[in-house]
Design a protein around this motif. Sequence first.
Motif, PDB file in Angstrom:
ATOM      1  N   SER A 104       0.807  -1.279   0.098  1.00 29.66           N
ATOM      2  CA  SER A 104      -0.014   0.066   0.207  1.00 29.66           C
ATOM      3  C   SER A 104       0.704   1.325  -0.028  1.00 29.66           C
ATOM      4  CB  SER A 104      -0.840   0.125   1.209  1.00 29.66           C
ATOM      5  OG  SER A 104      -0.422   0.201   2.342  1.00 29.66           O
ATOM      6  N   VAL A 105       2.095   1.294   0.549  1.00 30.05           N
ATOM      7  CA  VAL A 105       2.713   2.467   0.724  1.00 30.05           C
ATOM      8  C   VAL A 105       3.815   2.468  -0.696  1.00 30.05           C
ATOM      9  CG1 VAL A 105       2.773   2.662   2.839  1.00 30.05           C
ATOM     10  CG2 VAL A 105       4.548   1.406   2.123  1.00 30.05           C
ATOM     11  N   ARG A 106       3.761   1.330  -1.357  1.00 31.63           N
ATOM     12  CA  ARG A 106       5.061   1.342  -2.428  1.00 31.63           C
ATOM     13  C   ARG A 106       4.706   2.539  -3.397  1.00 31.63           C
ATOM     14  NH1 ARG A 106       5.576  -4.216  -5.733  1.00 31.63           N
ATOM     15  NH2 ARG A 106       6.474  -4.843  -3.867  1.00 31.63           N
ATOM     16  N   TRP A 107       3.681   2.732  -4.055  1.00 30.77           N
ATOM     17  CA  TRP A 107       3.446   3.756  -4.905  1.00 30.77           C
ATOM     18  C   TRP A 107       3.019   5.269  -4.328  1.00 30.77           C
ATOM     19  CZ3 TRP A 107       5.878   1.895  -8.457  1.00 30.77           C
ATOM     20  CH2 TRP A 107       6.091   0.507  -8.595  1.00 30.77           C
ATOM     21  N   GLY A 108       2.940   5.195  -2.992  1.00 25.05           N
ATOM     22  CA  GLY A 108       2.760   6.647  -2.227  1.00 25.05           C
ATOM     23  C   GLY A 108       1.297   6.792  -1.877  1.00 25.05           C
ATOM     24  N   HIS A 109       0.632   5.952  -1.928  1.00 26.77           N
ATOM     25  CA  HIS A 109      -0.882   5.708  -1.163  1.00 26.77           C
ATOM     26  C   HIS A 109      -0.785   5.196   0.038  1.00 26.77           C
ATOM     27  CE1 HIS A 109      -1.695   5.381  -5.486  1.00 26.77           C
ATOM     28  NE2 HIS A 109      -2.158   6.736  -5.322  1.00 26.77           N
ATOM     29  N   LEU A 130      -4.844   0.224  -1.297  1.00 28.95           N
ATOM     30  CA  LEU A 130      -4.131  -0.459  -2.617  1.00 28.95           C
ATOM     31  C   LEU A 130      -5.064  -0.133  -3.628  1.00 28.95           C
ATOM     32  CD1 LEU A 130      -4.183  -4.141  -1.155  1.00 28.95           C
ATOM     33  CD2 LEU A 130      -2.257  -2.484  -1.395  1.00 28.95           C
ATOM     34  N   SER A 131      -4.220   0.307  -4.628  1.00 26.29           N
ATOM     35  CA  SER A 131      -4.929   0.588  -5.977  1.00 26.29           C
ATOM     36  C   SER A 131      -5.105  -0.750  -6.699  1.00 26.29           C
ATOM     37  CB  SER A 131      -4.067   1.329  -6.954  1.00 26.29           C
ATOM     38  OG  SER A 131      -2.767   0.913  -7.160  1.00 26.29           O
ATOM     39  N   LYS A 132      -5.812  -0.903  -7.708  1.00 26.23           N
ATOM     40  CA  LYS A 132      -6.063  -1.894  -8.305  1.00 26.23           C
ATOM     41  C   LYS A 132      -4.724  -2.577  -8.825  1.00 26.23           C
ATOM     42  CE  LYS A 132      -9.477  -2.300 -11.214  1.00 26.23           C
ATOM     43  NZ  LYS A 132     -10.332  -2.514 -12.534  1.00 26.23           N
ATOM     44  N   GLY A 133      -3.799  -1.947  -9.154  1.00 36.15           N
ATOM     45  CA  GLY A 133      -2.573  -2.527  -9.651  1.00 36.15           C
ATOM     46  C   GLY A 133      -1.669  -2.961  -8.403  1.00 36.15           C
ATOM     47  N   GLU A 134      -1.756  -2.280  -7.214  1.00 31.79           N
ATOM     48  CA  GLU A 134      -1.377  -2.638  -6.043  1.00 31.79           C
ATOM     49  C   GLU A 134      -1.739  -3.797  -5.474  1.00 31.79           C
ATOM     50  OE1 GLU A 134       0.477   1.582  -4.274  1.00 31.79           O
ATOM     51  OE2 GLU A 134      -1.475   0.951  -3.893  1.00 31.79           O
TER      52      GLU A 134
END
Length: 92
Positions: free
Chosen positions: A19-24, A28-32
Motif C-alpha cells: 500500500s505504500v509502495r506507490w505513495g498511497h 491499495l490501488s488495483k495495480g497494487e
Amino acid sequence: MTKLEDHMEGVINVFHQYSVRWGHHDTLSKGELKQLILKELTNTLQNTKDQATIDKIFNDLDADKDGQITFNEFVPLIATLVMTMHDNIHKE
C-alpha cells in the motif's frame, strides 16, 4: 508475541508493503492489489494472471467504490482465504 499474533502482524505488514509502495498510504490501488496477489497469493488464488479475475476481486473488495482498497476492505479476502484453506485441510 504469540504465533497467532505474529501471523496477524504479518498480514498487516504485507498489506503495508504494497500500500505504500506507490505513495498511497494505507490503501491499495488495483495495480497494487494485483501485485500483492501475484507475489503473495499465487498458490492460494486461481487465475491470478487473468485481469478479469483481478478486476472481480478488486470490485468485490472495494465496498465504497472509491477505487482504493482499505485494510478494512482487504480483511474479508484474507478471512475467506483462511476459511477455504481450513476446509481444504479437512478434505485431505
